[in-house]
Design a protein around this motif. Sequence first.
Motif, mmCIF file in Angstrom:
data_model
loop_
_atom_site.group_PDB
_atom_site.id
_atom_site.type_symbol
_atom_site.label_atom_id
_atom_site.label_comp_id
_atom_site.label_asym_id
_atom_site.label_seq_id
_atom_site.Cartn_x
_atom_site.Cartn_y
_atom_site.Cartn_z
ATOM 1 N N ASP A 421 17.636 14.426 7.761
ATOM 2 C CA ASP A 421 16.861 15.086 6.695
ATOM 3 C C ASP A 421 15.429 14.545 6.668
ATOM 4 N N ARG A 422 15.300 13.215 6.877
ATOM 5 C CA ARG A 422 13.969 12.610 6.825
ATOM 6 C C ARG A 422 13.112 13.091 7.994
ATOM 7 N N ILE A 423 13.724 13.196 9.165
ATOM 8 C CA ILE A 423 12.983 13.698 10.333
ATOM 9 C C ILE A 423 12.512 15.132 10.075
ATOM 10 N N GLY A 424 13.445 15.980 9.569
ATOM 11 C CA GLY A 424 13.090 17.378 9.287
ATOM 12 C C GLY A 424 11.978 17.487 8.254
ATOM 13 N N ALA A 425 12.081 16.669 7.196
ATOM 14 C CA ALA A 425 11.070 16.715 6.127
ATOM 15 C C ALA A 425 9.720 16.196 6.616
ATOM 16 N N THR A 426 9.741 15.180 7.479
ATOM 17 C CA THR A 426 8.492 14.619 8.017
ATOM 18 C C THR A 426 7.757 15.657 8.864
ATOM 19 N N VAL A 427 8.526 16.356 9.722
ATOM 20 C CA VAL A 427 7.900 17.387 10.560
ATOM 21 C C VAL A 427 7.344 18.517 9.687
ATOM 22 N N ALA A 428 8.118 18.925 8.669
ATOM 23 C CA ALA A 428 7.661 20.006 7.776
ATOM 24 C C ALA A 428 6.362 19.604 7.079
ATOM 25 N N ALA A 429 6.308 18.351 6.612
ATOM 26 C CA ALA A 429 5.096 17.879 5.925
ATOM 27 C C ALA A 429 3.917 17.820 6.889
ATOM 28 N N TRP A 430 4.180 17.358 8.114
ATOM 29 C CA TRP A 430 3.120 17.282 9.129
ATOM 30 C C TRP A 430 2.574 18.672 9.441
ATOM 31 N N ARG A 431 3.469 19.662 9.447
ATOM 32 C CA ARG A 431 3.021 21.044 9.712
ATOM 33 C C ARG A 431 2.249 21.624 8.530
ATOM 34 N N GLY A 432 2.310 20.930 7.377
ATOM 35 C CA GLY A 432 1.608 21.433 6.202
ATOM 36 C C GLY A 432 2.488 22.222 5.266
ATOM 37 N N GLN A 433 3.813 22.193 5.512
ATOM 38 C CA GLN A 433 4.739 22.863 4.595
ATOM 39 C C GLN A 433 4.956 21.965 3.387
ATOM 40 N N PRO A 434 5.366 22.541 2.240
ATOM 41 C CA PRO A 434 5.523 21.730 1.015
ATOM 42 C C PRO A 434 6.468 20.561 1.259
#
Length: 443
Positions: A421-434
């Motif tokens: 979950d942390r990996i997925g959330a980190t990538v999403a944040a890096w892409r600029g997703q909420p």
Amino acid sequence: MLDDIKKTLWATADKLRSNMDAAEYKHLVLGLIFVKYVSDTFAARRAELLRRFADPGDDYHLADAGLIDGELEDRDYYTEANVFWVPEAARWEALRAAAKQPDIGKRIDDALAAIETENPKLKGILDKRYGRAQLPDGKLGALVDLVSQIGFGDDPDQARDVLGQVYEYFLGQFASAEGKKGGQFYTPVSIVKTLVAVLDPHVGKVYDPCCGSSGMFVQSQKFIDTHGGKRGDVSIYGQESNPTTWRLAAMNLAIRGMDYNLGREPADSFTHDQHPDLRADFVLANPPFNISDWWHGSLEGDPRWLYGTPPQGNANYAWLQHILHHLRPTGRAGIVLANGSMSSSQNSEGDIRRAMVDADVVEVMVALPGQLFFNTQIPACLWFLTKQKSTRQGEVLFIDARKQGSMISRVQSELPDEVIDRIGATVAAWRGQPQKAGEIYAD
């Protein structure tokens, strides 16, 4: 509850194996689970029809009760509900009743042949090897009795889910029992979950050019279900060169009621691409690492080698370019490869990698912990590719997860769900997703 049932079923099934090789035995067990699934869904549809024929308020109501038996054997009622038609002699209760007969192996083979004949979609998929199975007397019948315990209640969706979970659990257990050979058809679940968490597949075409037993597709569908999507939001395209694994894949998807296209036949993705015109929204793949005997003269000058011709002694960069070729412009891909793919400069690999980075098709790289795989101790990494970055052009995100594994046995580790979950959330944040609550990302 279900976890306990799966473990109990496995322990009993493994005991019945006696001295039979796990690689051979898995086809007997998984094939029986599939027949049970087909028969259970048929029986559930039959029970539903019986209720509806008797209900005066239903569109299917039959005023003449004498017609009911004949109508119950009309295959159109089953195919319209996407249920496989099962001839009477091939239904599970008929097999269970004959479980103690000395010819039970032949009866199962005949049942499989009849089911294939009646359902063209299953042609060539069911493995008819029961009559010649080298099991001690009585063990095959005992296996039929054991599989009879799987599936609960009249709810076909629940029964399908239970059978699907048992099938998936058994695939994992067989992969573990087979060790090195097991990795050829099975990718550990935590790795697949990580690919899915980063790719975030919701709607569109999902492709795997070396699909093994279809674990990537199953996890993608679970992700979609969990996030409020519905069955049918993704269409599935796969390819697998090993004929027995290709059958396992088809059964795994059929048990879950998922529509799929695994090509006309098992075949090599490089020389006999089964989906040449496919451009997928998502690609998930775990190609065999560092294959040295993949090259064929017909691949010289192939349009897939956009960033350079891969070395004939290693297929890693052939897989990466084959996958990019099959991505649509806005698509995303996640691929498991050996760590050497990140640094090797042998035979043009460094030049191809440089060309891919310059073309900005590499989005994220994840270094994985050791001991995740059944078949190799080679350290592995995840490549995430996209043809058109919507954000972060010219940048690549590196995630070091080498110390994030958790040992689940003496020889096996996995990535826990909270790490995934942390990996997925980190990538999403890096892409600029909420960002999710509690997740902090900073350059």
